[in-house]
Design a protein around this motif. Structure first.
Motif, PDB file in Angstrom:
ATOM      1  N   GLY A  46       0.812  -1.211   0.000  1.00 12.86           N
ATOM      2  CA  GLY A  46       0.000   0.000   0.000  1.00 12.86           C
ATOM      3  C   GLY A  46       0.842   1.256   0.000  1.00 12.86           C
ATOM      4  N   ALA A  47       1.891   1.283   0.831  1.00 12.25           N
ATOM      5  CA  ALA A  47       2.778   2.446   0.878  1.00 12.25           C
ATOM      6  C   ALA A  47       3.481   2.650  -0.458  1.00 12.25           C
ATOM      7  N   LEU A  48       3.890   1.549  -1.102  1.00 12.87           N
ATOM      8  CA  LEU A  48       4.545   1.649  -2.410  1.00 12.87           C
ATOM      9  C   LEU A  48       3.588   2.204  -3.460  1.00 12.87           C
ATOM     10  N   MET A  49       2.366   1.704  -3.484  1.00 14.49           N
ATOM     11  CA  MET A  49       1.405   2.170  -4.483  1.00 14.49           C
ATOM     12  C   MET A  49       1.062   3.638  -4.288  1.00 14.49           C
ATOM     13  N   GLN A  50       0.891   4.049  -3.034  1.00  8.72           N
ATOM     14  CA  GLN A  50       0.598   5.455  -2.783  1.00  8.72           C
ATOM     15  C   GLN A  50       1.778   6.339  -3.156  1.00  8.72           C
ATOM     16  N   GLY A  51       2.986   5.844  -2.917  1.00  7.90           N
ATOM     17  CA  GLY A  51       4.168   6.631  -3.237  1.00  7.90           C
ATOM     18  C   GLY A  51       4.412   6.774  -4.725  1.00  7.90           C
ATOM     19  N   MET A  52       4.278   5.670  -5.480  1.00  9.81           N
ATOM     20  CA  MET A  52       4.633   5.744  -6.897  1.00  9.81           C
ATOM     21  C   MET A  52       3.536   6.400  -7.729  1.00  9.81           C
ATOM     22  N   THR A  53       2.277   6.392  -7.252  1.00  6.89           N
ATOM     23  CA  THR A  53       1.192   7.044  -7.991  1.00  6.89           C
ATOM     24  C   THR A  53       0.828   8.407  -7.414  1.00  6.89           C
ATOM     25  N   ARG A  54       1.402   8.760  -6.253  1.00  7.78           N
ATOM     26  CA  ARG A  54       1.043   9.986  -5.532  1.00  7.78           C
ATOM     27  C   ARG A  54      -0.480  10.078  -5.385  1.00  7.78           C
ATOM     28  N   ASN A  55      -1.052   8.942  -4.992  1.00 12.09           N
ATOM     29  CA  ASN A  55      -2.504   8.803  -4.871  1.00 12.09           C
ATOM     30  C   ASN A  55      -2.842   8.402  -3.441  1.00 12.09           C
ATOM     31  N   PRO A  56      -3.549   9.250  -2.686  1.00 10.42           N
ATOM     32  CA  PRO A  56      -3.866   8.905  -1.298  1.00 10.42           C
ATOM     33  C   PRO A  56      -4.835   7.746  -1.158  1.00 10.42           C
ATOM     34  N   LEU A  57      -5.507   7.348  -2.240  1.00 10.45           N
ATOM     35  CA  LEU A  57      -6.466   6.257  -2.185  1.00 10.45           C
ATOM     36  C   LEU A  57      -5.894   4.946  -2.716  1.00 10.45           C
ATOM     37  N   ALA A  58      -4.623   4.914  -3.049  1.00 14.86           N
ATOM     38  CA  ALA A  58      -4.030   3.703  -3.613  1.00 14.86           C
ATOM     39  C   ALA A  58      -3.983   2.588  -2.578  1.00 14.86           C
ATOM     40  N   ASP A  59      -4.348   1.413  -3.018  1.00 14.29           N
ATOM     41  CA  ASP A  59      -4.386   0.233  -2.152  1.00 14.29           C
ATOM     42  C   ASP A  59      -4.549  -0.977  -3.065  1.00 14.29           C
ATOM     43  N   PRO A  60      -3.928  -2.118  -2.745  1.00 13.26           N
ATOM     44  CA  PRO A  60      -4.082  -3.291  -3.605  1.00 13.26           C
ATOM     45  C   PRO A  60      -5.535  -3.702  -3.824  1.00 13.26           C
ATOM     46  N   GLY A  61      -6.382  -3.512  -2.814  1.00 16.27           N
ATOM     47  CA  GLY A  61      -7.785  -3.859  -2.963  1.00 16.27           C
ATOM     48  C   GLY A  61      -8.538  -2.867  -3.818  1.00 16.27           C
ATOM     49  N   ILE A  62      -8.346  -1.573  -3.554  1.00 17.59           N
ATOM     50  CA  ILE A  62      -9.067  -0.541  -4.298  1.00 17.59           C
ATOM     51  C   ILE A  62      -8.618  -0.507  -5.751  1.00 17.59           C
ATOM     52  N   PHE A  63      -7.349  -0.747  -6.020  1.00 18.23           N
ATOM     53  CA  PHE A  63      -6.839  -0.762  -7.392  1.00 18.23           C
ATOM     54  C   PHE A  63      -7.142  -2.075  -8.115  1.00 18.23           C
ATOM     55  N   GLY A  64      -7.774  -3.023  -7.435  1.00 18.15           N
ATOM     56  CA  GLY A  64      -8.148  -4.276  -8.084  1.00 18.15           C
ATOM     57  C   GLY A  64      -7.033  -5.286  -8.215  1.00 18.15           C
ATOM     58  N   VAL A  65      -5.863  -5.005  -7.657  1.00 19.01           N
ATOM     59  CA  VAL A  65      -4.721  -5.916  -7.822  1.00 19.01           C
ATOM     60  C   VAL A  65      -4.978  -7.229  -7.090  1.00 19.01           C
ATOM     61  N   ASN A  66      -5.503  -7.159  -5.871  1.00 14.39           N
ATOM     62  CA  ASN A  66      -5.827  -8.385  -5.138  1.00 14.39           C
ATOM     63  C   ASN A  66      -6.857  -9.232  -5.883  1.00 14.39           C
ATOM     64  N   MET A  67      -7.873  -8.556  -6.422  1.00 21.93           N
ATOM     65  CA  MET A  67      -8.914  -9.298  -7.132  1.00 21.93           C
ATOM     66  C   MET A  67      -8.379  -9.899  -8.430  1.00 21.93           C
ATOM     67  N   GLY A  68      -7.438  -9.208  -9.081  1.00 20.81           N
ATOM     68  CA  GLY A  68      -6.803  -9.782 -10.257  1.00 20.81           C
ATOM     69  C   GLY A  68      -6.016 -11.031  -9.912  1.00 20.81           C
ATOM     70  N   ALA A  69      -5.306 -11.001  -8.790  1.00 18.52           N
ATOM     71  CA  ALA A  69      -4.588 -12.183  -8.325  1.00 18.52           C
ATOM     72  C   ALA A  69      -5.564 -13.319  -8.013  1.00 18.52           C
ATOM     73  N   SER A  70      -6.678 -12.973  -7.383  1.00 20.92           N
ATOM     74  CA  SER A  70      -7.685 -13.989  -7.050  1.00 20.92           C
ATOM     75  C   SER A  70      -8.268 -14.623  -8.305  1.00 20.92           C
ATOM     76  N   LEU A  71      -8.587 -13.795  -9.294  1.00 23.03           N
ATOM     77  CA  LEU A  71      -9.158 -14.324 -10.529  1.00 23.03           C
ATOM     78  C   LEU A  71      -8.190 -15.273 -11.215  1.00 23.03           C
ATOM     79  N   ALA A  72      -6.915 -14.924 -11.234  1.00 24.63           N
ATOM     80  CA  ALA A  72      -5.924 -15.799 -11.872  1.00 24.63           C
ATOM     81  C   ALA A  72      -5.831 -17.140 -11.147  1.00 24.63           C
ATOM     82  N   VAL A  73      -5.870 -17.113  -9.815  1.00 23.56           N
ATOM     83  CA  VAL A  73      -5.814 -18.365  -9.052  1.00 23.56           C
ATOM     84  C   VAL A  73      -7.053 -19.205  -9.315  1.00 23.56           C
ATOM     85  N   VAL A  74      -8.217 -18.571  -9.312  1.00 24.77           N
ATOM     86  CA  VAL A  74      -9.472 -19.304  -9.531  1.00 24.77           C
ATOM     87  C   VAL A  74      -9.486 -19.928 -10.924  1.00 24.77           C
ATOM     88  N   ILE A  75      -9.056 -19.178 -11.933  1.00 24.28           N
ATOM     89  CA  ILE A  75      -8.985 -19.740 -13.289  1.00 24.28           C
ATOM     90  C   ILE A  75      -8.020 -20.923 -13.326  1.00 24.28           C
TER      91      ILE A  75
END
Length: 348
Positions: free
Chosen positions: A91-120
């Motif tokens: 989360g700290a990395l995503m907020q830092g590299m995008t300068r976005n206070p709302l950046a988060d693996p869940g909000i950006f869909g990264v966790n869900m993308g990982a989940s979808l790949a595992v489920v497939i």
């Protein structure tokens, strides 16, 4: 020197001596809190155990029921620590590299993308090994991160925080629907996947934890290496380039670290949201915006938050349990609303 990131976060400059004292104090406090939470995680649960049971289990004995219970809680505590470190850092990395206070693996869909790949992988390719789970999750997280950043970069103004947040939220919702669509025909495994989708650390074993350690170690090293570049990028890409930093490489290293951390831990725990959103904001208020300090503090604070959430989940619904993903959502949801109101969406 006051950066744009410091101004936007509301952090007021302090003397270097006072700032060092604050950091030393909060470091000691966080280590103490973590020690208390680790002890509580071993002692508290559906069955009460004693300190004697804990010491006996740590010594390798399992002569009593209490010691056997603690033996099961040790890998669970270790997994909660690792998951908190990984999610807080990403989360700290995503907020830092995008300068976005709302950046988060869940909000950006990264966790869900990982989940979808595992489920497939499970449903269509019958993957079963831990390494297959991990590689699938990292691949899904990486593809999703690139996709969201590309969508958020379209149009005038490039990758603005608001466009990235909207692109991530839309992607997360779409991928959640795709997970349901993929699992729906497989009633034999639907229950297990739905339970995993909630996100939790229950049932942890060292056999599940060990394969993920190399990926987390590489992600941690890359995160610490990128700290100085993130400090420069906080001033703006043009100024960072003027200071001699390669912005593209710096952003790529930070992104790779975040993908490794959140992808690998999602493979083991499922998608746990909001830890990467809450933790970096709190750490900035405590120790400032210097990523050389912010990243380690985010790791420690993430571990503390996830351990505390797991403990709350154990005692909130005795003799059952509430998965840690539900507890972090209850904490992070109101926090997300507060950040949006504080930052004002039109200013993102």
């Amino acid at each position: 020197m006051t950066s744009k990131a410091a101004i936007s976060s509301g952090w007021k400059p302090a003397s270097s001596g006072r700032l060092r004292q604050n950091r030393a104090f909060w470091l000691a406090a966080m280590v103490a809190v973590l020690g208390v939470l680790v002890a509580a995680s071993l002692l508290i649960g559906t069955r009460a155990v004693t300190l004697a049971d804990v010491t006996g289990a740590l010594a390798g004995r399992s002569e009593t029921i209490g010691e056997a219970v603690v033996t099961m809680r040790i890998p669970r505590t270790a997994l909660a620590l690792l998951a908190g470190v990984a999610l807080g850092l990403s989360g700290a990395l995503m907020q830092g590299m995008t300068r976005n206070p709302l950046a988060d693996p869940g909000i950006f869909g990264v966790n869900m993308g990982a989940s979808l790949a595992v489920v497939i992988g499970v449903v269509w390719f019958n993957i079963a090994s831990s390494n297959a789970y991990i590689w699938s999750a990292i691949f899904g997280a990486g593809v999703t991160a690139v996709f969201v950043y590309t969508i958020g970069s379209l149009g005038r103004g490039g990758a603005t925080p608001l466009k990235l947040t909207l692109a991530g939220a839309a992607t997360s919702i779409a991928f959640a629907s795709l997970v349901i669509a993929v699992v729906l025909p497989r009633g034999d495994i639907a229950g297990g996947i739905r339970s995993w989708q909630i996100g939790g650390v229950g049932g942890a074993t060292f056999e599940r934890i060990l394969p993920v350690l190399p990926f987390l170690a590489v992600g941690l090293v890359l995160a610490l290496v990128s700290a100085r570049k993130l400090n420069a990028m906080a001033l703006g890409d043009e100024l960072a380039a003027g200071l001699g930093e390669n912005v593209a490489i710096g952003r790529a290293v930070a992104a790779l670290s975040a993908v490794l951390l959140c992808g690998a831990i999602t493979a083991v725990c499922g998608p746990i949201g909001f830890v990467g959103l809450v933790v970096p904001h709190v750490c900035r208020l405590l120790i400032g915006v210097d990523h050389r300090w912010l990243l380690p503090f985010s790791a420690l604070s993430g571990a503390a938050l996830l351990l505390a959430s797991d403990i709350v989940g154990r005692v909130a619904a005795r003799p059952g349990e509430v998965d840690v993903g539900i507890v972090t959502a209850l904490v992070g949801g109101p926090f997300f609303i507060w950040i949006v109101r504080r930052q004002k969406v039109r200013e993102l």
